[in-house]
Design an enzyme around this catalytic site. Structure first.
Site, PDB file in Angstrom:
ATOM      1  N   TYR A 152      47.905  34.728 -19.039  1.00 29.99           N
ATOM      2  CA  TYR A 152      48.869  35.387 -18.106  1.00 29.99           C
ATOM      3  C   TYR A 152      48.498  36.877 -18.268  1.00 29.99           C
ATOM      4  CZ  TYR A 152      52.867  37.237 -15.818  1.00 29.99           C
ATOM      5  OH  TYR A 152      53.921  37.746 -14.836  1.00 29.99           O
ATOM      6  N   ALA A 153      48.787  37.131 -19.766  1.00 26.63           N
ATOM      7  CA  ALA A 153      48.486  38.640 -20.053  1.00 26.63           C
ATOM      8  C   ALA A 153      47.292  39.191 -19.884  1.00 26.63           C
ATOM      9  CB  ALA A 153      48.957  38.678 -21.705  1.00 26.63           C
TER      10      ALA A 153
END
Length: 252
Positions: A152-153
């Site tokens: 996600y990051a």
């Protein structure tokens, strides 16, 4: 608001907490909202002119599906009056270096990174027609993250980077900006703290503002970025984090 010409906004992830706030805010500002979401049925309080079911993973994996959906979206537009595309939809697959699979990565990057690019590419003629803008909903995870948010990051860091690169590439044709929220009080966030009021308060206290953001704060910022009042804001990634992105925590 009365206008000589209808303005349209396309918003992905419309059924989510931030998505519903975006649709309401753009509607209140006089936009005709084209709401896109993978769920078959729109949320009961979703405000929209047209609701289109769109699975962003399929949009990236299947070119015919994408072409059909592009036609479905553009068919709604009146005189190509698309003033804003808000790439809000995202998927959050949790996992670390030892557990993330190829499928996890493919899904995350398809939905969070590739879909915003190819939707922008597909709708570029309509956006250029109005000198419109793109607003990408990125995340504080583009800069600051925590364990098990690797995919996600990474996708959000890439989305913020892509925002800047696209702004340079498109120049005066279409403005492109991103919003990077921290904790926002969506139904999903609140559900995660159900029965845990002390932990929810701790999350608030962790932010220098001692608050958690509201979906309509993100939405109002997006409306501003789409407006003529922000004509000089281009290629920016705007922090909305209650000050947490400036906070260094030392051990007690």
């Amino acid at each position: 608001m009365q206008m000589d010409k209808q303005r349209y906004a396309v918003i992905t992830g419309a059924n989510g907490g931030i998505g519903r706030a975006l649709c309401s805010a753009f509607n209140d500002e006089g936009y005709q909202v084209i709401a896109l979401d993978r769920q078959e049925t729109p949320h009961s309080d979703l405000v929209y002119k047209k609701y289109i079911v769109l699975n962003l993973f399929d949009y990236i994996q299947n070119e015919k599906y994408a072409a059909d959906k592009n036609l479905e979206i553009t068919a709604v537009l009146s005189q190509n009056q698309l003033h804003c595309l808000v790439n809000n939809a995202a998927i959050q697959v949790l996992g670390g270096v030892t557990s993330l699979t190829r499928a996890d990565w493919n899904t995350t990057l398809a939905v969070n990174l590739q879909a915003p690019f190819f939707l922008t590419q597909a709708l570029l003629p309509q956006l250029e027609n109005t000198k419109g803008s793109v607003v990408n909903i990125s995340s504080i995870h583009a800069k600051l993250s925590k364990p098990n948010f690797v995919a996600y990051a990474t996708s959000k860091a890439a989305l913020s980077g892509m925002t800047k690169a696209m702004a340079l590439d498109l120049g005066e044709r279409v403005r492109v900006n991103a919003i990077e929220p921290a904790a926002i009080a969506t139904d999903m966030l609140k559900a995660g703290f159900s029965g845990k009021p002390e932990q929810y308060q701790q999350l608030k206290d962790y932010h220098p503002s001692k608050t958690i953001g509201e979906p309509n704060e993100v939405a109002r910022l997006a409306v501003f970025l789409a407006s003529e009042q922000s004509h000089f804001i281009h290629g920016s990634c705007i922090d909305i984090s209650g000050g947490i992105s400036s906070c260094l925590h030392d051990p007690d």
